[in-house]
Design a protein around this motif. Structure first.
Motif, short mmCIF file in Angstrom:
data_model
loop_
_atom_site.label_atom_id
_atom_site.label_comp_id
_atom_site.label_asym_id
_atom_site.label_seq_id
_atom_site.Cartn_x
_atom_site.Cartn_y
_atom_site.Cartn_z
N PHE A 20 0.82 -1.21 0.00
CA PHE A 20 0.00 0.00 0.00
C PHE A 20 0.86 1.26 0.00
O PHE A 20 0.65 2.17 -0.81
CB PHE A 20 -0.92 -0.01 1.22
N SER A 21 1.84 1.31 0.89
CA SER A 21 2.60 2.55 1.08
C SER A 21 3.61 2.81 -0.03
O SER A 21 3.93 3.97 -0.31
CB SER A 21 3.31 2.52 2.44
N ARG A 22 4.11 1.77 -0.68
CA ARG A 22 5.11 1.95 -1.74
C ARG A 22 4.49 1.98 -3.14
O ARG A 22 5.15 2.32 -4.11
CB ARG A 22 6.18 0.88 -1.67
N ALA A 23 3.23 1.57 -3.24
CA ALA A 23 2.41 1.77 -4.44
C ALA A 23 2.89 1.05 -5.70
O ALA A 23 2.66 1.52 -6.81
CB ALA A 23 2.27 3.27 -4.73
N TRP A 24 3.55 -0.10 -5.54
CA TRP A 24 3.92 -0.87 -6.73
C TRP A 24 2.71 -1.62 -7.26
O TRP A 24 1.98 -2.26 -6.49
CB TRP A 24 5.04 -1.85 -6.39
N PRO A 25 2.44 -1.57 -8.57
CA PRO A 25 1.31 -2.31 -9.14
C PRO A 25 1.43 -3.80 -8.86
O PRO A 25 2.55 -4.35 -8.81
CB PRO A 25 1.42 -2.01 -10.64
N ALA A 26 0.29 -4.46 -8.69
CA ALA A 26 0.28 -5.87 -8.33
C ALA A 26 1.04 -6.73 -9.33
O ALA A 26 1.75 -7.67 -8.95
CB ALA A 26 -1.16 -6.36 -8.20
N GLU A 27 0.90 -6.40 -10.61
CA GLU A 27 1.56 -7.23 -11.63
C GLU A 27 3.09 -7.11 -11.54
O GLU A 27 3.82 -8.09 -11.75
CB GLU A 27 1.08 -6.88 -13.03
N GLU A 28 3.58 -5.92 -11.21
CA GLU A 28 5.02 -5.74 -11.06
C GLU A 28 5.52 -6.45 -9.79
O GLU A 28 6.59 -7.05 -9.79
CB GLU A 28 5.37 -4.25 -11.01
N TRP A 29 4.74 -6.36 -8.73
CA TRP A 29 5.09 -7.05 -7.48
C TRP A 29 5.16 -8.55 -7.71
O TRP A 29 6.13 -9.22 -7.32
CB TRP A 29 4.06 -6.72 -6.40
N ASP A 30 4.14 -9.09 -8.37
CA ASP A 30 4.09 -10.53 -8.60
C ASP A 30 5.23 -11.00 -9.49
O ASP A 30 5.82 -12.07 -9.26
CB ASP A 30 2.75 -10.91 -9.23
N ALA A 31 5.55 -10.21 -10.51
CA ALA A 31 6.65 -10.58 -11.41
C ALA A 31 7.99 -10.57 -10.67
O ALA A 31 8.82 -11.47 -10.86
CB ALA A 31 6.70 -9.62 -12.60
N ALA A 32 8.19 -9.58 -9.81
CA ALA A 32 9.44 -9.52 -9.05
C ALA A 32 9.52 -10.68 -8.06
O ALA A 32 10.60 -11.27 -7.86
CB ALA A 32 9.54 -8.19 -8.31
N ALA A 33 8.40 -11.01 -7.44
CA ALA A 33 8.39 -12.14 -6.49
C ALA A 33 8.72 -13.44 -7.20
O ALA A 33 9.47 -14.28 -6.68
CB ALA A 33 7.02 -12.23 -5.81
N GLU A 34 8.21 -13.60 -8.40
CA GLU A 34 8.50 -14.81 -9.16
C GLU A 34 10.00 -14.86 -9.51
O GLU A 34 10.62 -15.94 -9.48
CB GLU A 34 7.67 -14.85 -10.44
N GLY A 35 10.57 -13.72 -9.82
CA GLY A 35 12.00 -13.66 -10.09
C GLY A 35 12.83 -14.05 -8.89
O GLY A 35 13.85 -14.73 -9.02
N LEU A 36 12.37 -13.68 -7.71
CA LEU A 36 13.08 -14.05 -6.48
C LEU A 36 12.94 -15.55 -6.20
O LEU A 36 13.85 -16.18 -5.66
CB LEU A 36 12.55 -13.24 -5.30
#
Length: 273
Positions: free
Chosen positions: A192-208
């Motif tokens: 919420f506070s950093r405002a990254w779009p869900a799709e970008e968050w999910d893609a980065a998590a998958e990369g990790l």
């Protein structure tokens, strides 16, 4: 190094409460800024009229679009000097509400924290946020001085932390995801506070996950090791400030700092919005 980390952690609430207390938001709103514009302008005001790109680079983990909504437009409404004054005054008002000025050992705690903060000015290279704040004059009020000292120590450590993240190939969004997965801060709040779009968050998590540092939504063994390495290196880079106190001084500051941090927590100054 352990004593230095304890000293920083125990006194850190004295600084970090400024990001949560209503005193800050009210003062920024009185100047014409609302929401995250007040945060970005107040923390970056030490740079002068900071650009969005400068804040994106030095704050590190906010979505660039969120920063660009606030800056440079905020500087059409306020001056950096107004924001610096408002932030300092808000911090002092909140800390006095928590009774910081009545906690025993204030003068000694300030003396140790200020000595460490001033020692840090001897190694400003690669620490832009710290250097900008270190160039500001010291306040005259004792409570404001304590807040300023811990602000310097926080930004000094924070600049070092970003250097470690970059050297380890942990990007802005990666750092947020790992932070949330560690359990230190709720992931929902970070999203919420950093405002990254869900799709970008999910893609980065998958990369990790592909990198092996995330197992589902939790840190893998490799991820825990990476996070520990990052924190240990960050601690090591913060040592030049605390070395001025010596081991005994760090231990004394850690001892003195406990009731100050506790007063901030007990007064509810760190409640997540």
């Amino acid at each position: 190094m352990r004593a230095a980390r304890q000293a920083w952690r125990r006194l850190e609430p004295v600084h970090s409460m400024i990001y949560f207390v209503p005193e800050g938001g009210r003062r920024y709103a009185e100047l014409g800024l609302k929401g995250m514009a007040g945060y970005f302008a107040s923390r970056s005001a030490a740079f002068g009229e900071a650009s969005a790109d400068l804040v994106i680079a030095t704050f590190y983990n906010f979505h660039p679009g969120l920063v660009r909504e606030a800056l440079p437009a905020a500087w059409d409404v306020v001056t950096p000097r107004q924001m610096l004054d408002a932030r300092r005054e808000a911090a002092a008002a909140a800390l006095r509400r928590a009774g910081i000025h009545e906690v025993a050992g204030l003068d000694e705690t300030l003396g140790l924290a200020r000595r460490a903060a001033e020692a840090a000015t001897e190694s400003v290279e690669g620490r832009p946020l710290f250097a900008a704040h270190a160039a500001l004059p010291w306040p005259e009020d004792t409570v404001e001085q304590l807040w300023h000292a811990q602000t310097l120590l926080r930004e000094y450590r924070g600049d070092g932390h970003i250097a470690v993240l970059v050297s380890e190939g942990v990007g802005a969004l990666d750092a947020l995801i790992l932070h949330g997965a560690s359990g230190d801060v709720p992931t929902a709040f970070l999203k919420f506070s950093r405002a990254w779009p869900a799709e970008e968050w999910d893609a980065a998590a998958e990369g990790l996950r592909e990198r092996g540092v995330l197992d589902g939504e939790e840190l893998s063994a490799e991820g825990k090791a990476l996070r520990k390495h990052i924190e240990d290196r960050t601690d090591a880079l913060a040592v030049p400030a605390y070395a001025a106190l010596g081991e005994d001084g760090c231990e004394r500051l850690a001892e003195l700092a406990r009731p100050f941090g506790r007063a901030v927590v007990d007064a509810g100054l760190l409640k997540l919005g």
